[in-house]
Design a protein around this motif. Structure first.
Motif, PDB file in Angstrom:
ATOM      1  N   ALA A   3       0.696  -1.384   0.137  1.00  7.09           N
ATOM      2  CA  ALA A   3      -0.048   0.473  -0.005  1.00  7.09           C
ATOM      3  C   ALA A   3       0.763   1.153  -0.126  1.00  7.09           C
ATOM      4  N   ALA A   4       2.088   1.128   0.799  1.00  7.77           N
ATOM      5  CA  ALA A   4       2.960   2.724   0.857  1.00  7.77           C
ATOM      6  C   ALA A   4       3.745   2.954  -0.987  1.00  7.77           C
ATOM      7  N   ASP A  10      -1.386   3.527 -10.803  1.00  7.57           N
ATOM      8  CA  ASP A  10      -2.257   1.824 -10.334  1.00  7.57           C
ATOM      9  C   ASP A  10      -4.116   1.570 -10.065  1.00  7.57           C
ATOM     10  N   VAL A  11      -3.943   3.523  -8.950  1.00  8.86           N
ATOM     11  CA  VAL A  11      -6.239   3.206  -8.374  1.00  8.86           C
ATOM     12  C   VAL A  11      -6.863   3.461 -10.227  1.00  8.86           C
ATOM     13  N   ALA A  12      -5.615   4.703 -11.474  1.00  8.68           N
ATOM     14  CA  ALA A  12      -6.492   4.688 -12.569  1.00  8.68           C
ATOM     15  C   ALA A  12      -6.022   2.765 -13.053  1.00  8.68           C
ATOM     16  N   ARG A  13      -5.517   1.937 -13.256  1.00  8.79           N
ATOM     17  CA  ARG A  13      -5.366   0.955 -14.182  1.00  8.79           C
ATOM     18  C   ARG A  13      -6.947   0.269 -13.413  1.00  8.79           C
ATOM     19  N   ALA A  14      -6.457   0.194 -12.081  1.00 11.97           N
ATOM     20  CA  ALA A  14      -7.613  -0.688 -11.660  1.00 11.97           C
ATOM     21  C   ALA A  14      -9.521  -0.824 -11.892  1.00 11.97           C
ATOM     22  N   ASN A  50      -3.131   5.320   0.025  1.00 11.62           N
ATOM     23  CA  ASN A  50      -3.323   6.525   0.846  1.00 11.62           C
ATOM     24  C   ASN A  50      -3.054   7.792  -0.023  1.00 11.62           C
ATOM     25  N   PRO A  51      -3.164   9.095   0.344  1.00  8.83           N
ATOM     26  CA  PRO A  51      -2.888  10.332  -0.108  1.00  8.83           C
ATOM     27  C   PRO A  51      -1.646  10.868   0.719  1.00  8.83           C
ATOM     28  N   GLU A  96     -10.902  11.043   8.122  1.00 16.50           N
ATOM     29  CA  GLU A  96     -11.470  10.053   7.363  1.00 16.50           C
ATOM     30  C   GLU A  96     -11.192  10.868   5.823  1.00 16.50           C
ATOM     31  N   LYS A  97     -10.744  11.859   5.552  1.00 18.24           N
ATOM     32  CA  LYS A  97     -10.107  13.005   4.716  1.00 18.24           C
ATOM     33  C   LYS A  97      -8.319  12.835   4.480  1.00 18.24           C
TER      34      LYS A  97
END
Length: 345
Positions: A3-4, A10-14, A50-51, A96-97
């Motif tokens: 996750a780090a 990666d998010v875009a591909r998923a 994580n942002p 949460e944000k």
């Protein structure tokens, strides 16, 4: 995948979308359909993304932090349960944000103004939570001139462009005073808080209004909201020419301090002296007798204020928020005066 090391790519591909859409969705911006936003957020959660606040700040010029500057004696904050509970509510929203709260405690007006100016100039925060409003509060004009965002707890007496979070206390104070009068109390004193603060002055005004409506003469001692001054004011009342049978305190910590004074003097609570608070902190449930007060819920204040301020920062607009009225909570610290109870038996 670690996750780090998860990236927006990666998010875009998923999620099967572009990197640009992911950025818009994760930063809460317009231009993404609800269905696509949900798919992107689900993918980010599944991957454990994580942002990175520093990276986000470079691309959006956001600090991803809110500011809270308290101009109070640190000792007062230390013993007042309102602020830890309020901050807990704020942190519930921010965590949460992936955002943070920047807290600063100052002692005087000059230090306070410098703190606001410095945090804005250094781009440390995106906006401020304004507490302890004063009459003609010049912080509002200062923050407007600095071009930053803010939300105020309570409605200011001056013109303001910022959203406000309010809770009606009038109904609760009226119910509290009616409760004491119905028990047979006639000498009801009020130990008020700092009357430079709007909520301190308003609580006193409402107490005095209720007393006069009942045909009774108000009896008030002003303090700074601290337990120390609350205790000293209690001693003055008990030693004075108009010894009250009930005392309404401007906040719960002062009421607890007043209870201590009464116990030290061997008074029976509530028979010899009824005591009430006004801000519903949990501390009142752990003293004996349990404290009659108003239902205030500081955590709810924090959640509402942080939510409204984040909406203002992210969307450029936010509505005022009205919380449920502060209702009366009757516990064991109020009863009929002992002398009256005896005459009725």
């Amino acid at each position: 995948m670690n996750a780090a090391h998860v990236t927006i790519n990666d998010v875009a591909r998923a999620a099967g979308v572009s990197k640009g859409l992911v950025s818009l969705a994760l930063n809460g911006r317009r231009g993404v359909s609800p269905e696509t936003r949900d798919r992107i957020l689900a993918a980010a959660q599944d991957l454990g993304w994580n942002p990175n606040p520093s990276a986000r700040g470079l691309t959006t010029r956001r600090a991803y932090a809110l500011g809270l500057i308290l101009r109070r004696d640190p000792r007062t904050i230390e013993v007042d349960p309102f602020f830890p509970a309020f901050i807990s509510g704020v942190e519930t929203v921010l965590s949460e944000k992936g955002q943070v709260l920047v807290l600063s405690v100052v002692r005087d007006h000059e230090s306070e103004a410098k703190a606001y100016t410095r945090l804005v100039a250094d781009k440390r925060v995106d906006g401020f939570l304004l507490t302890d409003l004063l009459a003609d509060d010049d912080r509002i004009r200062l923050l407007e001139s600095l071009g930053t965002h803010a939300v105020s707890l309570g409605a200011p007496t001056t013109t303001s462009s910022f959203p406000v979070i309010t809770r009606d206390y009038d109904e609760g104070i009226d119910a509290l005073m009616a409760h004491l009068v119905s028990l047979g109390h006639r000498e009801i004193a009020h130990i008020s808080g700092d009357e430079r603060m709007l909520h301190g002055r308003h609580r006193r005004d409402r107490y005095e209004h209720a007393m006069r409506e009942a045909g009774l003469e108000p009896l008030v001692i002003s303090t700074d909201f601290s337990p120390e001054q609350g205790a000293e004011a209690t001693k003055r009342l008990l030693d004075g020419p108009r010894r009250p049978s009930a005392i309404v305190y401007g906040n719960d910590p002062m009421a607890v301090a007043g209870m201590s004074v009464a116990h030290e003097r061997g008074l029976n609570l509530p028979g010899d002296l009824s005591i009430t608070g006004l801000d519903g902190s949990q501390i009142g449930t752990y003293v004996y007798p349990a404290l009659t007060t108003l239902d205030n819920d500081p955590t709810e204040w924090g959640i509402a204020a942080a939510t409204a301020l984040l909406r203002l920062v992210e969307l450029g607009e936010s509505d005022d928020v009205t919380l449920p009225p502060a209702g009366l909570v009757v516990r064991g610290s109020t009863a009929a005066p002992a002398n009256l109870a005896k005459t009725q038996h």
